[in-house]
Design a protein around this motif. Structure first.
Motif, PDB file in Angstrom:
ATOM      1  N   LEU A 429       0.844  -1.196   0.000  1.00  0.00           N
ATOM      2  CA  LEU A 429       0.000   0.000   0.000  1.00  0.00           C
ATOM      3  C   LEU A 429       0.881   1.248   0.000  1.00  0.00           C
ATOM      4  O   LEU A 429       1.907   1.299   0.670  1.00  0.00           O
ATOM      5  N   THR A 430       0.464   2.259  -0.757  1.00  0.00           N
ATOM      6  CA  THR A 430       1.182   3.528  -0.802  1.00  0.00           C
ATOM      7  C   THR A 430       0.296   4.633  -0.244  1.00  0.00           C
ATOM      8  O   THR A 430      -0.885   4.747  -0.618  1.00  0.00           O
ATOM      9  N   ILE A 431       0.874   5.431   0.661  1.00  0.00           N
ATOM     10  CA  ILE A 431       0.151   6.558   1.255  1.00  0.00           C
ATOM     11  C   ILE A 431       0.948   7.822   0.955  1.00  0.00           C
ATOM     12  O   ILE A 431       2.170   7.855   1.120  1.00  0.00           O
ATOM     13  N   GLN A 432       0.256   8.877   0.529  1.00  0.00           N
ATOM     14  CA  GLN A 432       0.919  10.139   0.230  1.00  0.00           C
ATOM     15  C   GLN A 432       0.249  11.282   0.991  1.00  0.00           C
ATOM     16  O   GLN A 432      -0.988  11.390   1.001  1.00  0.00           O
ATOM     17  N   PHE A 433       1.054  12.101   1.618  1.00  0.00           N
ATOM     18  CA  PHE A 433       0.594  13.338   2.244  1.00  0.00           C
ATOM     19  C   PHE A 433       1.172  14.499   1.442  1.00  0.00           C
ATOM     20  O   PHE A 433       2.389  14.565   1.216  1.00  0.00           O
ATOM     21  N   GLN A 434       0.302  15.407   1.014  1.00  0.00           N
ATOM     22  CA  GLN A 434       0.737  16.523   0.176  1.00  0.00           C
ATOM     23  C   GLN A 434       0.198  17.836   0.738  1.00  0.00           C
ATOM     24  O   GLN A 434      -1.020  18.006   0.861  1.00  0.00           O
ATOM     25  N   ALA A 435       1.110  18.730   1.086  1.00  0.00           N
ATOM     26  CA  ALA A 435       0.717  20.067   1.543  1.00  0.00           C
ATOM     27  C   ALA A 435       1.019  21.048   0.417  1.00  0.00           C
ATOM     28  O   ALA A 435       2.179  21.252   0.054  1.00  0.00           O
ATOM     29  N   LYS A 436      -0.031  21.651  -0.154  1.00  0.00           N
ATOM     30  CA  LYS A 436       0.130  22.565  -1.279  1.00  0.00           C
ATOM     31  C   LYS A 436       0.477  23.964  -0.790  1.00  0.00           C
ATOM     32  O   LYS A 436      -0.096  24.457   0.191  1.00  0.00           O
ATOM     33  N   ALA A 437       1.389  24.612  -1.497  1.00  0.00           N
ATOM     34  CA  ALA A 437       1.851  25.944  -1.101  1.00  0.00           C
ATOM     35  C   ALA A 437       0.711  26.942  -1.001  1.00  0.00           C
ATOM     36  O   ALA A 437       0.689  27.801  -0.108  1.00  0.00           O
ATOM     37  N   SER A 438      -0.261  26.844  -1.898  1.00  0.00           N
ATOM     38  CA  SER A 438      -1.354  27.816  -1.928  1.00  0.00           C
ATOM     39  C   SER A 438      -2.298  27.687  -0.744  1.00  0.00           C
ATOM     40  O   SER A 438      -2.973  28.650  -0.366  1.00  0.00           O
ATOM     41  N   LEU A 439      -2.353  26.499  -0.131  1.00  0.00           N
ATOM     42  CA  LEU A 439      -3.276  26.254   0.976  1.00  0.00           C
ATOM     43  C   LEU A 439      -2.575  26.234   2.340  1.00  0.00           C
ATOM     44  O   LEU A 439      -3.137  26.667   3.339  1.00  0.00           O
ATOM     45  N   ASN A 440      -1.337  25.742   2.361  1.00  0.00           N
ATOM     46  CA  ASN A 440      -0.588  25.634   3.613  1.00  0.00           C
ATOM     47  C   ASN A 440       0.102  26.975   3.880  1.00  0.00           C
ATOM     48  O   ASN A 440       1.299  27.141   3.662  1.00  0.00           O
ATOM     49  N   THR A 441      -0.648  27.901   4.387  1.00  0.00           N
ATOM     50  CA  THR A 441      -0.162  29.286   4.487  1.00  0.00           C
ATOM     51  C   THR A 441       0.686  29.547   5.732  1.00  0.00           C
ATOM     52  O   THR A 441       1.407  30.551   5.780  1.00  0.00           O
ATOM     53  N   PHE A 442       0.628  28.666   6.746  1.00  0.00           N
ATOM     54  CA  PHE A 442       1.379  28.926   7.988  1.00  0.00           C
ATOM     55  C   PHE A 442       2.245  27.763   8.457  1.00  0.00           C
ATOM     56  O   PHE A 442       2.986  27.916   9.425  1.00  0.00           O
ATOM     57  N   GLY A 443       2.165  26.643   7.787  1.00  0.00           N
ATOM     58  CA  GLY A 443       2.985  25.493   8.160  1.00  0.00           C
ATOM     59  C   GLY A 443       2.188  24.457   8.937  1.00  0.00           C
ATOM     60  O   GLY A 443       1.331  24.793   9.767  1.00  0.00           O
ATOM     61  N   LEU A 444       2.479  23.168   8.687  1.00  0.00           N
ATOM     62  CA  LEU A 444       1.761  22.064   9.322  1.00  0.00           C
ATOM     63  C   LEU A 444       2.739  21.054   9.909  1.00  0.00           C
ATOM     64  O   LEU A 444       3.809  20.803   9.338  1.00  0.00           O
ATOM     65  N   ARG A 445       2.343  20.457  11.038  1.00  0.00           N
ATOM     66  CA  ARG A 445       3.114  19.393  11.672  1.00  0.00           C
ATOM     67  C   ARG A 445       2.314  18.089  11.591  1.00  0.00           C
ATOM     68  O   ARG A 445       1.132  18.056  11.948  1.00  0.00           O
ATOM     69  N   LEU A 446       2.974  17.016  11.144  1.00  0.00           N
ATOM     70  CA  LEU A 446       2.341  15.710  10.979  1.00  0.00           C
ATOM     71  C   LEU A 446       3.013  14.709  11.912  1.00  0.00           C
ATOM     72  O   LEU A 446       4.244  14.637  11.977  1.00  0.00           O
ATOM     73  N   ASP A 447       2.197  13.918  12.602  1.00  0.00           N
ATOM     74  CA  ASP A 447       2.767  12.965  13.570  1.00  0.00           C
ATOM     75  C   ASP A 447       1.821  11.783  13.745  1.00  0.00           C
ATOM     76  O   ASP A 447       0.630  11.846  13.403  1.00  0.00           O
ATOM     77  N   ASN A 448       2.368  10.679  14.260  1.00  0.00           N
ATOM     78  CA  ASN A 448       1.604   9.503  14.711  1.00  0.00           C
ATOM     79  C   ASN A 448       0.593   9.013  13.676  1.00  0.00           C
ATOM     80  O   ASN A 448      -0.623   9.085  13.862  1.00  0.00           O
ATOM     81  N   ILE A 449       1.136   8.498  12.590  1.00  0.00           N
ATOM     82  CA  ILE A 449       0.313   7.928  11.519  1.00  0.00           C
ATOM     83  C   ILE A 449       0.046   6.465  11.843  1.00  0.00           C
ATOM     84  O   ILE A 449       0.957   5.731  12.241  1.00  0.00           O
ATOM     85  N   ALA A 450      -1.191   6.022  11.652  1.00  0.00           N
ATOM     86  CA  ALA A 450      -1.518   4.620  11.941  1.00  0.00           C
ATOM     87  C   ALA A 450      -2.645   4.136  11.044  1.00  0.00           C
ATOM     88  O   ALA A 450      -3.525   4.916  10.638  1.00  0.00           O
ATOM     89  N   ILE A 451      -2.607   2.852  10.711  1.00  0.00           N
ATOM     90  CA  ILE A 451      -3.728   2.182  10.047  1.00  0.00           C
ATOM     91  C   ILE A 451      -4.192   1.075  10.977  1.00  0.00           C
ATOM     92  O   ILE A 451      -3.404   0.201  11.368  1.00  0.00           O
ATOM     93  N   THR A 452      -5.470   1.131  11.342  1.00  0.00           N
ATOM     94  CA  THR A 452      -6.035   0.184  12.302  1.00  0.00           C
ATOM     95  C   THR A 452      -7.412  -0.249  11.832  1.00  0.00           C
ATOM     96  O   THR A 452      -7.938   0.260  10.839  1.00  0.00           O
ATOM     97  N   THR A 453      -7.971  -1.213  12.563  1.00  0.00           N
ATOM     98  CA  THR A 453      -9.385  -1.490  12.347  1.00  0.00           C
ATOM     99  C   THR A 453     -10.176  -0.244  12.722  1.00  0.00           C
ATOM    100  O   THR A 453      -9.844   0.452  13.685  1.00  0.00           O
ATOM    101  N   ALA A 454     -11.193   0.068  11.935  1.00  0.00           N
ATOM    102  CA  ALA A 454     -11.939   1.312  12.129  1.00  0.00           C
ATOM    103  C   ALA A 454     -12.759   1.250  13.409  1.00  0.00           C
ATOM    104  O   ALA A 454     -13.372   0.217  13.715  1.00  0.00           O
ATOM    105  N   PRO A 455     -12.782   2.341  14.184  1.00  0.00           N
ATOM    106  CA  PRO A 455     -13.635   2.377  15.378  1.00  0.00           C
ATOM    107  C   PRO A 455     -15.106   2.376  14.988  1.00  0.00           C
ATOM    108  O   PRO A 455     -15.470   2.716  13.847  1.00  0.00           O
ATOM    109  N   GLU A 456     -15.944   1.978  15.943  1.00  0.00           N
ATOM    110  CA  GLU A 456     -17.379   1.935  15.670  1.00  0.00           C
ATOM    111  C   GLU A 456     -17.914   3.322  15.321  1.00  0.00           C
ATOM    112  O   GLU A 456     -18.686   3.508  14.397  1.00  0.00           O
ATOM    113  N   GLU A 457     -17.489   4.314  16.110  1.00  0.00           N
ATOM    114  CA  GLU A 457     -17.915   5.692  15.869  1.00  0.00           C
ATOM    115  C   GLU A 457     -16.739   6.447  15.255  1.00  0.00           C
ATOM    116  O   GLU A 457     -15.688   6.580  15.866  1.00  0.00           O
ATOM    117  N   VAL A 458     -16.913   6.912  14.039  1.00  0.00           N
ATOM    118  CA  VAL A 458     -15.836   7.601  13.351  1.00  0.00           C
ATOM    119  C   VAL A 458     -16.101   9.102  13.366  1.00  0.00           C
ATOM    120  O   VAL A 458     -17.074   9.586  12.804  1.00  0.00           O
TER     121      VAL A 458
END
Length: 465
Positions: A429-458
């Motif tokens: 599986l391939t996962i891509q995170f893309q922050a576009k210059a036009s939308l990311n105007t102040f900077g973003l921090r990304l952390d703690n990525i996980a794939i799990t069984t989905a919770p009952e309430e999403v």
């Protein structure tokens, strides 16, 4: 005849010597027994201070010397009455004594090992300050000396200025229960208690590395964190960090802008093994299976030039491929976020691509992708949308809903958890995170990525609890 007489005399003389010798032994034994029987240990006298009463508080002392930069002689007859709250008993604190009164706390640099044998926690003391110095270290005030090693007070000099009063009672050193979200400078060098906290590396890492003093991260259930600073000479340095949630008692310190905790002994970690704060307990039959998880490691990033993704080697998963086509996304830690995370700089196209994720074991499950996202909204008036971070899974752009965050709404550095469902179960599986210059105007921090069984309430986007 004369020979017989002389022999008799010699025999009697020898008998007399033997008799005298035996009599001497008996007398000596009697004396020794008498001494042993009559010996009594000298009575211990409770220390009592009879000098001039205190005329200065710790808070007032700090305010008087708040603007100094060099060691400054105290030339006024100030006297502080305080209680010892921490010493060097475990080796985690080195040549320091922490004292506290009702107004605040301060540390004293003393050029002596094993200070704890003379100054126990809970010992009431009077400290005569005239002739000592106020010192600044790490932008914090302490009491010390001038022109000595690390500005510590020589032991003989220290004992001239300090006086004990009464027996030490540990209950005199009472910690104040606080929250990580409520720290202020009045608390510096005081004894505190933090409840419902946990070590992210509990059960994985020791308190300290073997070759240097080591910072470990402590968190609460609201995502706040603080450094726990541990010496490799501490007697608990090789112990694993405790697992689960619990309570910490420690000296709250500050080095420049960084808040820190110093444990006095291993016993300052209390009641661990409880549920981790902020995590929702699963009900029976609702256990979550984790198929992939990436926290970006635990090592503090100290380099002035932060490592790019291609250079970074501390990923949790060594068999997964991580890349960034833009070359601008880096790994960093900050004062607020002191565990590694990815930084997507403002007004630049920045990427993270993750390849070779295996979720095939979840073929019969509904899977969800979760990640933590934080906007850098430091400036007043700053505002942006968290969907500035586009997510593409297996070539399909995922629907990330609107979530506007702003400085005015106190969203600066607030951590949000994003949950996206309908994640494929497949071998590669391939996962891509893309922050576009036009939308990311102040900077973003990304952390703690996980794939799990989905919770009952999403709940797709919510503040991290």
């Amino acid at each position: 005849m004369n020979r017989i007489t002389n022999n008799a005399f010699n025999t009697n003389n020898k008998d007399m010597k033997i008799y005298s010798y035996l009599l001497g032994i008996l007398l000596m034994a009697g004396v020794l027994l008498s001494c042993e029987r009559d010996y009594q240990a000298p009575p211990l006298t409770e220390p009592e201070y009879t000098g001039t009463e205190a005329n200065m508080t710790i808070a007032k002392l700090k305010s008087l010397y708040a603007t100094i930069s060099d060691p400054t002689l105290i030339d006024v007859d100030y006297i502080i009455k305080a209680t010892v709250t921490a010493n060097d008993i475990s080796g985690n604190i080195y040549k320091q004594l922490y004292i506290q009164d009702e107004t605040g706390g301060i540390n004293i640099g003393v050029d002596q090992n094993s200070i704890y044998t003379d100054f126990r926690v809970g010992q009431e003391i009077y400290l005569h300050l005239k002739g000592l110095y106020m010192i600044v270290y790490g932008e914090q005030l302490q009491i010390g000396y001038a022109a000595t090693n690390a500005n510590r007070i020589p032991w003989e000099v220290f004992n001239y200025y300090i006086f004990k009063n009464k027996w030490p009672l540990e209950e005199n050193a009472k910690p104040k229960t606080i929250k990580l979200s409520e720290l202020n400078d009045d608390m510096v060098n005081t004894l505190v208690k933090l409840e419902n906290v946990y070590f992210p590396d509990g059960g994985k890492l020791p308190f300290s590395d073997t070759d240097a003093t080591t910072n470990r991260t402590l968190k609460d259930g609201d995502g706040n964190s603080i450094i726990v600073r541990n010496s490799n000479y501490a007697d608990f340095a090789n112990n694993l960090l405790p697992e689960g949630g619990g309570t910490i008692v420690a000296v709250l310190s500050k080095f420049r802008a960084d808040w820190q905790l110093y444990l006095r002994t291993a016993d300052d970690c209390q009641n661990f093994g409880q549920p981790i704060p902020g995590e929702t307990p699963t009900e029976p039959g609702e256990e979550v299976t984790v198929y992939y998880k990436e926290s970006f490691g635990t090592k503090e990033i100290t380099e002035s030039v932060k490592p790019k993704i291609a250079e970074y080697t501390e990923f949790d998963n060594k068999d997964i491929e991580y890349s960034d086509a833009s070359g601008v996304t880096d790994v960093r830690t900050t004062k607020t976020f002191n565990t590694p995370h990815l930084w997507f700089p403002a007004k630049k196209d920045a990427y993270l691509t993750i390849k070779k994720v295996d979720t095939s074991a979840g073929a019969n499950e509904k899977l969800a992708l979760q990640y933590e996202l934080t906007a850098n909204l430091f400036d007043a008036g700053s505002e942006m949308n968290l969907n500035a971070m586009t997510v593409i899974v297996d070539g399909k752009e995922m629907p990330v809903p609107d979530q506007t965050v702003s400085n005015a709404n106190n969203d600066n550095n607030k951590v949000y958890t994003v949950t996206l469902t309908d994640i494929p179960a497949k071998k590669d599986l391939t996962i891509q995170f893309q922050a576009k210059a036009s939308l990311n105007t102040f900077g973003l921090r990304l952390d703690n990525i996980a794939i799990t069984t989905a919770p009952e309430e999403v709940i797709v986007i919510k503040p991290k609890n």
